[in-house]
Design a protein around this motif. Structure first.
Motif, PDB file in Angstrom:
ATOM      1  N   ASP A   1      -6.926  60.174 -37.245  1.00  0.00           N
ATOM      2  CA  ASP A   1      -6.033  59.387 -36.391  1.00  0.00           C
ATOM      3  C   ASP A   1      -6.839  58.358 -35.602  1.00  0.00           C
ATOM      4  O   ASP A   1      -7.025  58.460 -34.400  1.00  0.00           O
TER       5      ASP A   1
ATOM      6  N   MET B   1       1.913  62.251 -28.224  1.00  0.00           N
ATOM      7  CA  MET B   1       0.759  61.961 -29.070  1.00  0.00           C
ATOM      8  C   MET B   1      -0.041  63.223 -29.362  1.00  0.00           C
ATOM      9  O   MET B   1      -0.560  63.414 -30.463  1.00  0.00           O
TER      10      MET B   1
ATOM     11  N   GLY C   1      -4.580  56.454 -33.192  1.00  0.00           N
ATOM     12  CA  GLY C   1      -4.259  57.261 -32.017  1.00  0.00           C
ATOM     13  C   GLY C   1      -5.347  57.189 -30.964  1.00  0.00           C
ATOM     14  O   GLY C   1      -5.067  57.228 -29.762  1.00  0.00           O
TER      15      GLY C   1
ATOM     16  N   LYS D   1       1.036  50.638 -27.688  1.00  0.00           N
ATOM     17  CA  LYS D   1       1.149  50.828 -29.137  1.00  0.00           C
ATOM     18  C   LYS D   1       1.528  49.511 -29.788  1.00  0.00           C
ATOM     19  O   LYS D   1       2.665  49.063 -29.652  1.00  0.00           O
TER      20      LYS D   1
END
Length: 598
Positions: free
Chosen positions: A225, A211, A228, A159
């Motif tokens: 997203d 997640m 994501g 991330k």
């Protein structure tokens, strides 16, 4: 009194060094956006030295028993310090302060890892090696990898700050984890240590589960997203590097293969007698050979095998087996199950980029299905991938066709090795048999799947074999000679293996029609039972006998006329390797030999 006065300066010096180092890191972080590339490199080197100095300070405190990073903030001291009034209170405050500063230190490390700085990643790995946590379920303290610190490192790797902010626009590749960072982490820290591998897999499950919960909320809210999906891609890229999971007890017997040597539980009496299913207990009590665990995770096949073992083996199994206690990361089954759960957690994440989805399909078939305790749990993912690829390839896209081929390859492995029932497999394989497949770079992969799927099963219905023979001969009319030779060779093998399909070659029309018959073959049928291939004939062979390429013409004339007693089956692997260049070289050698002999 003398001991207190002599130890105070040491604590003060330590506190001063920690404060000055953290202050330097804060100033560096504020200046960083305004620095030129040259100054930025110099600043990174200084920060790396400061971070490594802090690592050594905290490692010395941990080794001396002054600091316990696993204790919650505000926890008091040990060894009776709490019972000594002001001294115990001072010790408690000192350890609470150290905990807070250690948290800030780890925060700076996480920011550096998220920024792609390899020196900071090495320092973080050093922190993990010097800051263990105790094994749960044991009275005596034994070290193990700190999951709290490891999970924070994993989050920083997969991330970036842009991902966390959900930045839209720009190049999506900027959000992906740096390849050099993943390579360094895997090669220098994960691969050499079996316990780190185990906890990394568990950490991936934890991150992917969080997640997934957030993705469900975003779907309900109607949010896209995109970031994501990039994080999911990074998790998959890290998982694809872990292809060496422990399979046998011998892989985990060497204590040097662990970052922290597993504790010896042979003389621990009642230690770890709680159920091994409890999440807070690291001690695993099971059979020495791990066979009991393997039976539990074999998709329900273990029960049938037990019933067929006979009375002698059942009596042997009824005897109480000798138990041995080990920590969970000393069990091969636990490692294989952790790998399986990590993949399943990542595969359910939405918005996985297609470029990575195709790599995942190939990796699962090659490295995961053979070691996963319950490989049939991946069948749903392969099925969804095939359907997604089929819908994409319907518009002529080669990427969708490759996705469908890779998904069918995984389903075929599950059918062949793990008894998956997938009735639509041959219908799906037939739908991919299109001329454009033979012009693409993944032609060999598809042809190998086609050959294995048709030749490994001798119990195929006649209408299935006939449908594929007709479709292959039709492809031979429109595809280049390298692909056409494969189609003819496979058709010849299928007709020789399935004598009931020989009627396709020998069928002729009536004398009133000049020997001609109507071709009732329905090529585009979705159901192979509706193609009417058995009512047709292989008239395409007559056309291919007049092909411009002599090898095609010769092979077409031989289909259906081979003598099984003297002529071996065609080796289709050789035909898969044919290209225009190889055919040209082969023909040049033939002509050269004839001219030399003349």
């Amino acid at each position: 009194r003398t001991m207190t006065s002599s130890s105070a300066p040491s604590a003060a010096d330590t506190a001063g060094e920690i404060k000055s180092s953290l202050a330097h890191l804060r100033r560096s972080a504020r200046r960083r956006p305004r620095l030129s590339p040259r100054d930025l490199a110099s600043s990174d080197r200084e920060d790396a030295l400061v971070l490594d100095s802090l690592r050594r300070v905290f490692a010395g405190l941990v080794d001396g028993g002054t600091f316990d990073p696993c204790s919650p903030p505000g926890a008091g001291g040990t060894d009776g310090d709490n019972g000594e009034g002001e001294r115990g209170e001072a010790t408690s405050r000192w350890r609470s302060w150290l905990n807070a500063q250690h948290g800030k230190f780890v925060g700076h490390l996480s920011d550096g890892v998220a920024g792609g700085r390899t020196a900071v990643l090495r320092t973080y790995c050093g922190v993990l090696a010097s800051t263990p946590e105790p094994v749960a379920g044991l009275d005596a303290k034994a070290p193990r990898v700190s999951e709290r610190l490891l999970n924070r490192l994993l989050e920083s790797l997969v991330k970036s700050r842009e991902c966390s902010a959900g930045r839209s626009g720009g190049d999506a590749d900027e959000l992906a984890a740096d390849e050099a960072m993943l390579t360094l982490f895997e090669s220098e820290f994960v691969r050499p240590h079996r316990d780190v591998q185990y906890f990394v897999l568990r950490g991936i499950v934890s991150i992917a589960s969080c997640m997934w919960d957030g993705a469900e909320k975003d779907v309900k809210a109607g949010d896209d997203d995109e970031a994501g999906g990039i994080v999911a891609e990074n998790l998959a890229r890290l998982l694809m590097r872990i292809d060496y999971v422990a399979r046998a007890e011998g892989d985990l017997d060497d204590g040097s293969a662990f970052l922290f040597a597993p504790p010896d539980l042979s003389g621990d009496g009642d230690a770890g007698d709680e159920s091994e299913e409890e999440d807070g207990d690291d001690v695993d009590r099971g059979d020495e050979t791990d066979s009991e665990s393997d039976g539990e995770g074999s998709d329900g096949e273990g029960g049938a095998e037990k019933d067929a073992d006979g009375p002698e083996k059942n009596e042997a199994k009824s005897k109480p087996s000798r138990k041995t206690k080990r920590v969970s990361w000393q069990r091969p089954y636990r490692h294989r199950n952790a790998l399986q759960e990590a993949w399943l957690a990542v595969l359910r994440l939405p918005s996985m980029p297609p470029r990575t989805a195709r790599r995942i399909l190939q990796h699962l078939s090659s490295y995961v299905l053979g070691v996963a305790p319950s490989p049939l749990r991946f069948a749903e993912y392969f099925t969804r991938s095939y359907e997604r690829g089929a819908s994409t390839s319907g518009g002529g896209g080669s990427g969708g066709a490759l996705t469908s081929i890779l998904a069918l390859d995984g389903l075929f492995v599950l059918m062949l090795d793990h008894r998956l029932e997938y009735p639509r497999f041959y219908d799906s394989l037939y739908s991919l048999l299109h001329p454009r497949v033979l012009y693409t770079k993944h032609r060999t992969r598809f042809l190998r799947l086609l050959s294995r799927g048709l030749q490994s099963n001798t119990m195929l219905p006649a209408y299935v074999v006939a449908s594929f023979c007709k479709r292959l001969c039709r492809l031979g009319l429109s595809c280049p000679p390298p692909g056409g030779l494969f189609c003819l060779a496979l058709t010849s093998n299928l007709i020789r293996r399935h004598g009931e399909c020989a009627c396709l070659i020998h069928r002729r029309g009536g004398s009133g029609d000049g020997g001609m018959i109507d071709d009732v073959f329905v090529e585009d049928a979705d159901d192979l039972s509706k193609t009417r291939a058995l009512e047709s004939s292989l008239w395409e062979l007559s056309a291919l006998e007049r092909h411009y390429h002599p090898a095609m013409s010769t092979l077409a004339k031989s289909v259906g006329t081979e003598d099984d007693a003297t002529t071996p089956m065609h080796d289709v692997e050789e035909f898969m390797a044919h290209t225009y260049k190889s055919l040209f070289d082969q023909e040049r050698k033939r002509l050269g030999g004839e001219s030399g002999g003349g």
